[in-house]
Design an enzyme around this catalytic site. Structure first.
Site, PDB file in Angstrom:
ATOM      1  N   SER A 240      19.909  15.759  36.353  1.00 32.17           N
ATOM      2  CA  SER A 240      20.736  16.717  35.611  1.00 32.17           C
ATOM      3  C   SER A 240      20.423  16.673  34.124  1.00 32.17           C
ATOM      4  CB  SER A 240      22.199  16.335  35.841  1.00 32.17           C
ATOM      5  OG  SER A 240      23.031  17.015  34.943  1.00 32.17           O
TER       6      SER A 240
ATOM      7  N   TYR B 228      29.574  10.827  35.374  1.00 29.52           N
ATOM      8  CA  TYR B 228      28.677  11.633  36.210  1.00 29.52           C
ATOM      9  C   TYR B 228      27.252  11.574  35.667  1.00 29.52           C
ATOM     10  CZ  TYR B 228      26.000  15.582  37.837  1.00 29.52           C
ATOM     11  OH  TYR B 228      24.974  16.351  38.320  1.00 29.52           O
TER      12      TYR B 228
ATOM     13  N   LYS C  80      23.652   9.770  37.176  1.00 28.84           N
ATOM     14  CA  LYS C  80      22.342  10.401  37.401  1.00 28.84           C
ATOM     15  C   LYS C  80      21.241   9.639  36.646  1.00 28.84           C
ATOM     16  CE  LYS C  80      23.410  13.660  40.216  1.00 28.84           C
ATOM     17  NZ  LYS C  80      22.744  13.898  41.510  1.00 28.84           N
TER      18      LYS C  80
HETATM   19  P1  NAD Z   1      27.589  20.770  45.717  1.00 28.68           P
HETATM   20  O1  NAD Z   1      28.835  19.961  45.512  1.00 28.68           O
HETATM   21  O2  NAD Z   1      27.730  22.205  46.053  1.00 28.68           O
HETATM   22  O3  NAD Z   1      26.718  20.088  46.855  1.00 28.68           O
HETATM   23  C1  NAD Z   1      26.697  18.692  47.080  1.00 28.68           C
HETATM   24  C2  NAD Z   1      26.785  18.484  48.584  1.00 28.68           C
HETATM   25  O4  NAD Z   1      26.745  17.072  48.845  1.00 28.68           O
HETATM   26  C3  NAD Z   1      28.093  19.017  49.169  1.00 28.68           C
HETATM   27  O5  NAD Z   1      27.822  19.793  50.314  1.00 28.68           O
HETATM   28  C4  NAD Z   1      28.872  17.758  49.524  1.00 28.68           C
HETATM   29  O6  NAD Z   1      29.734  17.949  50.632  1.00 28.68           O
HETATM   30  C5  NAD Z   1      27.747  16.770  49.817  1.00 28.68           C
HETATM   31  N1  NAD Z   1      28.108  15.367  49.636  1.00 28.68           N
HETATM   32  C6  NAD Z   1      28.799  14.807  48.608  1.00 28.68           C
HETATM   33  N2  NAD Z   1      28.942  13.480  48.814  1.00 28.68           N
HETATM   34  C7  NAD Z   1      28.324  13.197  49.986  1.00 28.68           C
HETATM   35  C8  NAD Z   1      28.117  12.014  50.730  1.00 28.68           C
HETATM   36  N3  NAD Z   1      28.599  10.825  50.323  1.00 28.68           N
HETATM   37  N4  NAD Z   1      27.434  12.081  51.894  1.00 28.68           N
HETATM   38  C9  NAD Z   1      26.941  13.270  52.354  1.00 28.68           C
HETATM   39  N5  NAD Z   1      27.112  14.428  51.683  1.00 28.68           N
HETATM   40  C10 NAD Z   1      27.785  14.392  50.513  1.00 28.68           C
HETATM   41  O7  NAD Z   1      26.688  20.578  44.434  1.00 28.68           O
HETATM   42  P2  NAD Z   1      25.371  21.359  43.981  1.00 28.68           P
HETATM   43  O8  NAD Z   1      25.696  22.181  42.821  1.00 28.68           O
HETATM   44  O9  NAD Z   1      24.706  21.948  45.150  1.00 28.68           O
HETATM   45  O10 NAD Z   1      24.518  20.127  43.427  1.00 28.68           O
HETATM   46  C11 NAD Z   1      23.517  19.504  44.212  1.00 28.68           C
HETATM   47  C12 NAD Z   1      22.927  18.370  43.422  1.00 28.68           C
HETATM   48  O11 NAD Z   1      22.411  18.865  42.189  1.00 28.68           O
HETATM   49  C13 NAD Z   1      23.904  17.266  43.049  1.00 28.68           C
HETATM   50  O12 NAD Z   1      23.231  16.031  43.135  1.00 28.68           O
HETATM   51  C14 NAD Z   1      24.262  17.576  41.617  1.00 28.68           C
HETATM   52  O13 NAD Z   1      24.642  16.417  40.921  1.00 28.68           O
HETATM   53  C15 NAD Z   1      22.945  18.112  41.099  1.00 28.68           C
HETATM   54  N6  NAD Z   1      23.064  19.016  39.959  1.00 28.68           N
HETATM   55  C16 NAD Z   1      23.826  20.136  40.056  1.00 28.68           C
HETATM   56  C17 NAD Z   1      23.934  20.985  38.950  1.00 28.68           C
HETATM   57  C18 NAD Z   1      24.805  22.206  39.005  1.00 28.68           C
HETATM   58  O14 NAD Z   1      25.136  22.723  37.937  1.00 28.68           O
HETATM   59  N7  NAD Z   1      25.180  22.731  40.166  1.00 28.68           N
HETATM   60  C19 NAD Z   1      23.244  20.695  37.764  1.00 28.68           C
HETATM   61  C20 NAD Z   1      22.456  19.543  37.708  1.00 28.68           C
HETATM   62  C21 NAD Z   1      22.370  18.714  38.826  1.00 28.68           C
HETATM   63  C1  WQD Z   2      29.054  26.125  30.456  1.00 27.70           C
HETATM   64  C2  WQD Z   2      29.680  26.592  29.145  1.00 27.70           C
HETATM   65  C3  WQD Z   2      31.769  25.517  28.631  1.00 27.70           C
HETATM   66  C4  WQD Z   2      34.108  27.119  31.903  1.00 27.70           C
HETATM   67  C5  WQD Z   2      27.848  21.312  33.749  1.00 27.70           C
HETATM   68  C6  WQD Z   2      27.665  19.826  33.851  1.00 27.70           C
HETATM   69  C7  WQD Z   2      26.203  19.497  33.867  1.00 27.70           C
HETATM   70  C8  WQD Z   2      25.465  20.280  34.936  1.00 27.70           C
HETATM   71  C9  WQD Z   2      25.691  21.727  34.757  1.00 27.70           C
HETATM   72  C10 WQD Z   2      25.522  19.006  36.961  1.00 27.70           C
HETATM   73  C11 WQD Z   2      30.277  25.454  28.327  1.00 27.70           C
HETATM   74  C12 WQD Z   2      31.967  26.995  28.861  1.00 27.70           C
HETATM   75  C13 WQD Z   2      33.079  26.821  31.025  1.00 27.70           C
HETATM   76  C14 WQD Z   2      35.173  27.940  31.438  1.00 27.70           C
HETATM   77  C15 WQD Z   2      34.083  28.114  29.309  1.00 27.70           C
HETATM   78  N1  WQD Z   2      25.921  19.960  36.255  1.00 27.70           N
HETATM   79  N2  WQD Z   2      33.070  27.308  29.765  1.00 27.70           N
HETATM   80  N3  WQD Z   2      35.122  28.417  30.150  1.00 27.70           N
HETATM   81  O1  WQD Z   2      29.362  21.999  31.083  1.00 27.70           O
HETATM   82  O2  WQD Z   2      27.150  23.137  30.555  1.00 27.70           O
HETATM   83  O3  WQD Z   2      27.333  21.737  32.505  1.00 27.70           O
HETATM   84  O4  WQD Z   2      27.122  21.979  34.774  1.00 27.70           O
HETATM   85  O5  WQD Z   2      24.668  18.196  36.701  1.00 27.70           O
HETATM   86  O6  WQD Z   2      26.124  18.157  34.144  1.00 27.70           O
HETATM   87  O7  WQD Z   2      28.248  19.235  32.714  1.00 27.70           O
HETATM   88  O8  WQD Z   2      28.487  23.897  32.533  1.00 27.70           O
HETATM   89  O9  WQD Z   2      29.439  25.920  33.512  1.00 27.70           O
HETATM   90  O10 WQD Z   2      30.988  23.980  32.978  1.00 27.70           O
HETATM   91  O11 WQD Z   2      30.010  25.295  31.120  1.00 27.70           O
HETATM   92  O12 WQD Z   2      34.108  28.551  28.157  1.00 27.70           O
HETATM   93  O13 WQD Z   2      36.150  28.221  32.150  1.00 27.70           O
HETATM   94  O14 WQD Z   2      30.790  27.452  29.471  1.00 27.70           O
HETATM   95  O15 WQD Z   2      32.601  25.068  27.591  1.00 27.70           O
HETATM   96  O16 WQD Z   2      30.060  25.758  26.977  1.00 27.70           O
HETATM   97  P1  WQD Z   2      28.137  22.657  31.564  1.00 27.70           P
HETATM   98  P2  WQD Z   2      29.779  24.778  32.619  1.00 27.70           P
END
Ligand code: NAD
Ligand code: WQD
Length: 351
Positions: free
Chosen positions: A129, A153, A157
């Site tokens: 992330s 979180y 990572k």
């Molecule tokens: P998500 O929550 O939609 O998907 C995660 C999945 O993992 C879910 O289906 C959940 O049920 C499953 N899960 C959680 N704990 C588990 C466990 N102990 N055993 C088996 N399954 C489990 O999230 P996402 O947005 O699809 O994110 C996927 C990955 O990408 C995550 O590792 C997240 O940290 C990373 N990531 C997401 C974002 C984002 O903004 N969506 C950004 C950067 C990194």
């Molecule tokens: C984006 C912008 C908020 C909601 C998160 C995790 C990061 C990664 C991606 C997993 C920010 C603003 C948001 C709202 C708002 N995930 N906002 N009103 O915080 O950049 O990143 O998701 O790895 O780790 O931190 O994403 O979509 O929450 O926010 O104004 O109701 O939107 O303040 O500036 P963020 P976000």
């Protein structure tokens, strides 16, 4: 080493996982999918199969921390590589529940690595992330930017990346790609798959989509006093279809070199909160009501990827823009106004 063909996907029912399952099925991969449905629903797989016009393959409901159950899956199937999405991802929740976050995200990853090693599986694509960069400052961030996680979180990572580096140093047979996603958003263009957070969305795009569909009155905009052109914070939004495609391409490049390699996944363009509000308004044909609120604790001014390394290494860049992201998120929200589960029912959430 040839490109892997049987892929075990952890967290395959989740937002990015489900889109990646479609992408891999479309390209002929055989899948074994694991999820505990703590933040998702198995109903997703009916939709994945409808889009891909193929059976998903073997699907197991299990917790990745359950080594015995995980091991039984590896006993039963010949796995070439693993794509590891399963994790908890809510930043705010991680500050309230650090033990659960470290246990699932770090403990889940070490359990997976142990079982992989026991079964002679050494190829892994790991979901990292941009949050590991913390408040690294303005301008595009490349992969050499020092990590500075500011919440459990993000720290989980970063710890996983350190574990992976140590494992690769000790066990040269491992090849690992850690992909640092910036802000994946959007949905499958069919409108069948998308982002379906349980409860009040933490993230911007699903919140905006719920306002557009009438589930919420107005968007809270967290801060308009940032040192940015319009005063709202800037992020690098990346279409989930591009994110999914990057995982399929990553599998082709796992064998490029040994050890851990780290890549940013982003577009390389910063967009403000009000840019997203305006683009979504254009996509849905009506203005999104919003209200300026105080800054959200822990938010940073700007997080934008320098995404050149992955382009140089794989010749790949995202192709979808903010308009595509909003259009597809809106289509999913319109077709599924209450998410996958329908009105009155909620996706599992243990927390
Ligand atoms: P998500 O929550 O939609 O998907 C995660 C999945 O993992 C879910 O289906 C959940 O049920 C499953 N899960 C959680 N704990 C588990 C466990 N102990 N055993 C088996 N399954 C489990 O999230 P996402 O947005 O699809 O994110 C996927 C990955 O990408 C995550 O590792 C997240 O940290 C990373 N990531 C997401 C974002 C984002 O903004 N969506 C950004 C950067 C990194
Ligand atoms: C984006 C912008 C908020 C909601 C998160 C995790 C990061 C990664 C991606 C997993 C920010 C603003 C948001 C709202 C708002 N995930 N906002 N009103 O915080 O950049 O990143 O998701 O790895 O780790 O931190 O994403 O979509 O929450 O926010 O104004 O109701 O939107 O303040 O500036 P963020 P976000």
């Amino acid at each position: 080493m040839s490109a892997p063909s049987t892929i075990l996907v952890t967290g395959g029912a989740g937002f990015i996982g489900s889109h990646t399952c479609v992408e891999l099925l479309d390209h002929g991969y055989e899948l074994i999918v694991i999820d505990d449905y703590s933040h998702s629903t198995p109903q997703v797989f009916t939709r994945v199969e409808r889009i891909a016009d193929r059976f998903v393959g073997a699907v197991y409901e299990l917790d990745i921390r359950d080594r015995r159950a995980l091991s039984a899956v590896f006993d039963r199937h010949s796995v070439d590589a693993v794509v590891h999405f399963a994790a908890h991802k809510a930043v705010g929740e991680s500050t309230r529940m650090p033990i659960e976050y470290y246990d699932t995200n770090v403990g889940g990853t070490t359990a997976l690595l142990q079982v992989m090693r026991e079964h002679g599986v050494h190829q892994l694509v790991f979901s990292s992330s941009c949050s590991i960069y913390g408040d690294a400052g303005r301008g595009p961030l490349d992969e050499s930017t020092p990590a500075g996680p500011t919440n459990p979180y993000a720290a989980s990572k970063w710890m996983c990346e350190q574990v992976l580096a140590d494992v690769c140093a000790r066990c040269p047979e491992f090849t690992v790609l850690a992909l640092r996603y910036f802000n994946p958003v959007g949905a499958h263009p069919s409108g069948l798959l998308g982002e379906d957070p349980g409860g009040v969305p933490d993230n911007l795009m699903p919140y905006v989509a719920q306002v557009a569909v009438g589930r919420r009155e107005r968007l809270p905009v967290f801060g308009d006093d940032y040192p940015t052109p319009d005063g709202t914070a800037i992020r690098d939004y990346l279409h989930v279809m591009d994110t999914a495609e990057a995982h399929r391409i990553a599998l082709d490049h796992l064998a490029d070199g040994p050890g851990l390699r780290v890549f940013n996944l982003g577009v390389g363009t910063g967009r403000s909160v009000l840019d997203v509000v305006s683009a979504f308004g254009s996509a849905c044909g009506r203005a999104i009501p919003y209200q300026i609120m105080p800054r959200r604790p822990g938010d940073v001014t700007e997080l934008v990827a320098d995404a050149d390394a992955v382009a140089r290494a794989w010749g790949w860049r995202p192709t979808r823009d903010l308009h595509d992201m909003c259009r597809d998120a809106w289509r999913f929200q319109q077709l599924n106004p209450h998410g996958y589960a329908g009105p009155g029912r909620h996706i599992n959430s243990k927390h």
